[in-house]
Design an enzyme around this catalytic site. Sequence first.
Site, mmCIF file in Angstrom:
data_model
loop_
_atom_site.group_PDB
_atom_site.id
_atom_site.type_symbol
_atom_site.label_atom_id
_atom_site.label_comp_id
_atom_site.label_asym_id
_atom_site.label_seq_id
_atom_site.Cartn_x
_atom_site.Cartn_y
_atom_site.Cartn_z
ATOM 1 N N HIS A 59 24.597 145.704 67.433
ATOM 2 C CA HIS A 59 24.259 146.078 69.044
ATOM 3 C C HIS A 59 25.115 147.354 69.230
ATOM 4 O O HIS A 59 26.327 147.504 69.265
ATOM 5 C CB HIS A 59 25.067 145.059 69.724
ATOM 6 C CG HIS A 59 24.229 143.421 69.531
ATOM 7 N ND1 HIS A 59 23.349 142.959 70.635
ATOM 8 C CD2 HIS A 59 24.150 142.796 68.528
ATOM 9 C CE1 HIS A 59 22.818 142.022 70.068
ATOM 10 N NE2 HIS A 59 23.072 141.732 69.073
ATOM 11 N N HIS A 81 27.446 138.947 74.678
ATOM 12 C CA HIS A 81 27.124 137.513 74.331
ATOM 13 C C HIS A 81 28.378 136.631 74.815
ATOM 14 O O HIS A 81 29.315 137.358 74.898
ATOM 15 C CB HIS A 81 26.953 137.298 72.470
ATOM 16 C CG HIS A 81 26.302 137.995 71.869
ATOM 17 N ND1 HIS A 81 26.280 139.260 71.644
ATOM 18 C CD2 HIS A 81 24.930 137.678 71.412
ATOM 19 C CE1 HIS A 81 25.191 139.748 70.937
ATOM 20 N NE2 HIS A 81 24.320 138.727 70.856
ATOM 21 N N TYR A 83 30.141 134.427 73.110
ATOM 22 C CA TYR A 83 31.100 134.448 72.081
ATOM 23 C C TYR A 83 31.902 135.752 71.958
ATOM 24 O O TYR A 83 33.064 135.453 71.448
ATOM 25 C CB TYR A 83 30.433 133.987 70.860
ATOM 26 C CG TYR A 83 29.635 135.145 70.196
ATOM 27 C CD1 TYR A 83 30.332 136.487 69.806
ATOM 28 C CD2 TYR A 83 28.377 135.090 70.352
ATOM 29 C CE1 TYR A 83 29.217 137.298 69.002
ATOM 30 C CE2 TYR A 83 27.359 136.066 69.605
ATOM 31 C CZ TYR A 83 27.976 137.161 69.054
ATOM 32 O OH TYR A 83 27.317 138.189 68.681
ATOM 33 N N GLU A 84 31.528 136.757 72.752
ATOM 34 C CA GLU A 84 32.423 137.835 72.655
ATOM 35 C C GLU A 84 33.615 137.680 73.629
ATOM 36 O O GLU A 84 34.468 138.515 73.680
ATOM 37 C CB GLU A 84 31.578 139.118 73.196
ATOM 38 C CG GLU A 84 30.527 139.605 72.030
ATOM 39 C CD GLU A 84 29.845 140.732 72.589
ATOM 40 O OE1 GLU A 84 30.309 141.702 72.383
ATOM 41 O OE2 GLU A 84 28.660 140.426 72.908
ATOM 42 N N ALA A 111 17.668 137.755 67.096
ATOM 43 C CA ALA A 111 17.611 137.038 65.324
ATOM 44 C C ALA A 111 17.963 135.827 65.529
ATOM 45 O O ALA A 111 18.689 135.364 66.323
ATOM 46 C CB ALA A 111 18.657 137.866 64.893
ATOM 47 N N MET A 208 22.325 132.504 69.447
ATOM 48 C CA MET A 208 23.535 132.384 70.233
ATOM 49 C C MET A 208 23.469 133.493 71.724
ATOM 50 O O MET A 208 24.402 133.953 71.979
ATOM 51 C CB MET A 208 24.877 133.081 69.543
ATOM 52 C CG MET A 208 24.909 132.388 67.943
ATOM 53 S SD MET A 208 26.370 133.382 67.171
ATOM 54 C CE MET A 208 26.077 132.603 65.593
ATOM 55 N N SER A 209 22.133 133.632 72.081
ATOM 56 C CA SER A 209 21.922 134.333 73.168
ATOM 57 C C SER A 209 20.759 134.132 73.981
ATOM 58 O O SER A 209 20.458 132.866 73.944
ATOM 59 C CB SER A 209 21.639 135.996 72.689
ATOM 60 O OG SER A 209 20.388 135.855 71.962
HETATM 61 N N1 HPA Z 1 22.214 130.241 64.056
HETATM 62 C C1 HPA Z 1 22.760 130.632 65.234
HETATM 63 N N2 HPA Z 1 22.522 131.973 65.400
HETATM 64 C C2 HPA Z 1 21.951 132.717 64.518
HETATM 65 C C3 HPA Z 1 21.311 132.402 63.476
HETATM 66 C C4 HPA Z 1 21.391 130.976 63.180
HETATM 67 O O1 HPA Z 1 21.302 130.311 62.009
HETATM 68 N N3 HPA Z 1 20.738 133.222 62.631
HETATM 69 C C5 HPA Z 1 20.650 134.278 63.608
HETATM 70 N N4 HPA Z 1 21.328 134.044 64.628
#
Ligand code: HPA
Length: 271
Positions: A59, A81, A83-84, A111, A208-209
């Site tokens: 990022h 995010h 989680y940051e 992703a 996660m986003s």
């Molecule tokens: N889990 C959570 N977030 C992700 C994953 C996953 O398997 N792959 C890419 N981002």
Amino acid sequence: MERIDSAAAYLREKLGTRTPVIGIVLGSGLGKLADQIENQLVIPYKDIPDFPVSTAIGHKGNFIVGSLGGKCVLAMQGRIHYYEGYGMELVVLPVRVMIRLGIRSLFVSNAAGGTNLDYHVGDLMIIKDHINLLPNPLIGPNLDGLGPRFPDMTRPYDPSIIKLALRLAAEMGIEVHQGVYVGGTGPSYETPAEYKYFRLIGADAVGMSTVPEVIAARHAGIPVFGMSVITNEAHDDYADDYVNDGHDVVVAADAAADKMTALFIRIIESL
Ligand code: HPA
């Protein structure tokens, strides 16, 4: 609201006469779509007063404005995010700033891990719905200037853009799945039991986003189109030496980014 408006005022000054009509959020490893933006102006997040900076791998942390598919777009090369360690109001701040600048639709990408056993690394998934397992970004006093207290979520992803995307993908010979994205906090990847659980509750991909940004956009009535790039496969039985690794995720996303970029451009052209 002051924080949103002050970042929007800074960007408005930088943008000059450019008026972006589409906002784009580029996920992990997907930042290279930005290379296709013509006549681009780069505005680093770190230059914007009081703005959060993305620390995640893959990022970059820039707004990029310019022309894509013949339209003025404003892209986020890197997102914030939960989680940051940022609060949800900061996670959705950039999207809200884009909304204040007048975008009329939002394209989001990420992703994701494929929980659907028919999904493979490098596949594309049009997000048709989501399950939110993050704190809701609208918790707290409602920002009435942006949207209602209890926003509708019946059509989180715009059905007409999905229809258009499916037609264009078929024309271009790009295979796409349509599926449900579940957004969790991360940053740990899921255990085999958690991947199975997500499959059982109806998710096809996990990440996660994205979900917070989509909720913020729908709060403001902005239509959303979303796409996941499948970067890893969630099995219940892994090989003894298998590990999920953030760098592999970025590499897999980068490898599929051209396909996603081509499709995004065609959709934007056709809107
Ligand atoms: N889990 C959570 N977030 C992700 C994953 C996953 O398997 N792959 C890419 N981002």
